[in-house]
Design an enzyme around this catalytic site. Structure first.
Site, PDB file in Angstrom:
ATOM      1  N   GLU A 173       0.788  -1.233   0.000  1.00 12.45           N
ATOM      2  CA  GLU A 173       0.000   0.000   0.000  1.00 12.45           C
ATOM      3  C   GLU A 173       0.824   1.289   0.000  1.00 12.45           C
ATOM      4  O   GLU A 173       0.621   2.160   0.853  1.00 12.45           O
ATOM      5  CB  GLU A 173      -0.974  -0.013   1.188  1.00 12.45           C
ATOM      6  CG  GLU A 173      -2.009  -1.122   1.079  1.00 12.45           C
ATOM      7  CD  GLU A 173      -3.080  -1.065   2.171  1.00 12.45           C
ATOM      8  OE1 GLU A 173      -2.872  -0.376   3.188  1.00 12.45           O
ATOM      9  OE2 GLU A 173      -4.129  -1.719   1.997  1.00 12.45           O
ATOM     10  N   GLU A 182      -6.262  -8.002  -0.165  1.00 13.32           N
ATOM     11  CA  GLU A 182      -6.917  -7.659   1.095  1.00 13.32           C
ATOM     12  C   GLU A 182      -8.369  -7.299   0.806  1.00 13.32           C
ATOM     13  O   GLU A 182      -8.662  -6.563  -0.137  1.00 13.32           O
ATOM     14  CB  GLU A 182      -6.235  -6.472   1.799  1.00 13.32           C
ATOM     15  CG  GLU A 182      -4.842  -6.760   2.335  1.00 13.32           C
ATOM     16  CD  GLU A 182      -4.306  -5.599   3.158  1.00 13.32           C
ATOM     17  OE1 GLU A 182      -5.123  -4.781   3.650  1.00 13.32           O
ATOM     18  OE2 GLU A 182      -3.071  -5.495   3.303  1.00 13.32           O
TER      19      GLU A 182
END
Length: 423
Positions: free
Chosen positions: A217, A316
């Site tokens: 991320e 995710e």
């Protein structure tokens, strides 16, 4: 630019594409990505602390300034902090968890880890000691037939710091007002060195560790100031992971790149064949910060996920639909859903939507099952998925193991009660 990436480029130039095709045909990952679906789960909060996954660790410090793993080492008594972490590493995830993950019909686990497990610089307060547990994870994955993804979740200087208007990011290990990983070449060089160390550590174990993810991320929402150095880092990571020997000999390890919160179209043509091989893209999809029609939104993602030019995984996601879990927005912050987060507007009460499954209504559990299945069905239009996360202390709506125990996740991910939920 890394020596290994330059070696890869020079190799192509010297031997020509015809020889490259013959060499690249030797690439043989230990899982048939693209023809068999990845079905997995994340081991969140184990080797990298996140306050919302284990709030008791932070509450027990009785210090509100301890909000992430950096401040845990900075402000807590060193001996106590080390003892707490060692106990946590020994107990949060054990061999039994790997056995249970395999028994649930899953084939992959994604293991987040911070750079400080490998090295810390002057003035960095992180506590080390995670590597023996990473080695345990490799051994346990092998024992139970699971594939382990090693995910570099925290980079020097923090690759995300905090996200614009959404929540404070503590999942890089260091919560800050603005990420600094990309603004310091030393940070980037240190991260390259960590990736080389991971690749060396698992050399010869690609049958168990088929994937290395070089960064979780990164804050691409800040634009070119992040995306330009990140793109170079991704290219260097290709060399460091796929050509780790300093020669034209390649590994069988897949490089899993996060999309940096950019639309998948941003990455069209990036690190694709024939010049690259063994590259996959990771995208994360959460619906906890919106009040959309959750099942419809999940089903609508299929058109985006099904047509990408690399292997694609939803690395995710969660059946959770609110940000009600304690500390989800960072320790000390409330939730948008119930209006306790600064500047937010009340939507509803968090009661019965988070915490112990014993407080969940039967209709809510039915919804969690439907939403879980809609996401699985949709995300399997890509090359697979890994749910976040295997277990939590006090937010069962996020927990795969709690879902198994309470019926909103089936004992096998292919045992669907609502196979037509997306129409």
């Amino acid at each position: 630019m890394s020596t290994n990436f330059l070696m890869h480029s020079l190799f192509l130039a010297l031997v020509g594409l015809s020889l490259f095709y013959s060499v690249s045909s030797q690439f043989s990952p230990s899982f048939p990505y693209g023809s068999e679906k990845v079905r997995g789960v994340n081991l969140g909060g184990w080797l990298l602390l996140e306050p919302w996954i284990t709030p008791s660790i932070f509450d027990n410090t009785e210090n509100p300034d301890i909000v992430d793993e950096w401040t845990f080492g900075q402000f807590y008594d060193p001996a106590t902090a080390t003892s707490v972490l060692q106990n946590h590493w020994n107990t949060w995830i054990t061999q039994d968890d790997f056995a249970n993950i395999a028994a649930a019909g899953l084939n992959h686990v994604r293991l987040p880890i911070g750079y400080w497990a490998f090295e810390v610089g002057p003035g960095e307060p992180y506590i080390r000691g995670q590597l023996p547990y990473l080695q345990n994870a490799v051994q346990w994955a092998s024992q139970y037939g699971l594939k382990l993804i090693i995910d570099l979740h925290g980079a020097p200087g923090s690759q995300n710091g905090h996200v614009l208007i959404v929540s404070w990011y503590d999942n890089s290990g260091h919560r800050m007002s603005y990420p600094t990983w990309q603004s310091n070449q030393t940070n980037i060089d240190r991260t390259d060195a960590v990736i080389k160390q991971i690749a060396s550590m698992v050399d010869g174990q690609a049958d168990v560790v088929p994937i290395i993810a070089p960064m979780n991320e990164p804050a691409g929402y800040y634009g070119s100031s992040v995306l330009t150095p990140l793109t170079q880092y991704y290219e260097d990571s290709y060399g460091n992971i796929r050509y780790p020997y300093g020669t034209s000999t390649q590994s069988n390890t897949v490089v899993l790149l996060h999309d940096a919160f950019q639309p998948l179209s941003y990455w069209d043509g990036f690190e694709t064949a024939p010049d690259f091989e063994g590259v996959a893209m990771d995208t994360h999809i959460y619906q906890v910060f919106s009040n959309a029609s959750h099942i419809d939104t999940a089903c609508d993602s299929q058109s985006t996920l099904s047509n990408f030019d690399l292997w694609l995984m939803v690395g995710e996601w969660s059946p959770a639909i609110t940000d009600c879990a304690t500390y989800l927005n960072g320790r000390g912050n409330g939730a948008r859903y119930d209006g306790t987060y600064p500047g937010s507007t009340y939507i509803g009460s968090c009661t019965g939507l988070t915490g112990s499954a014993s407080t969940f209504s039967s209709s809510y559990k039915t919804f969690l099952r439907q939403f879980w299945e809609a996401q699985v069905i949709s995300y399997e239009t890509s090359d697979g998925w890994l749910m976040w996360t295997w277990k939590t202390e006090s937010a069962d709506e996020w927990s795969y193991s709690a879902g198994l125990q309470n019926g909103w996740i089936p004992s096998s991910p292919t045992d669907l009660q609502y196979p037509d939920i997306c129409g």
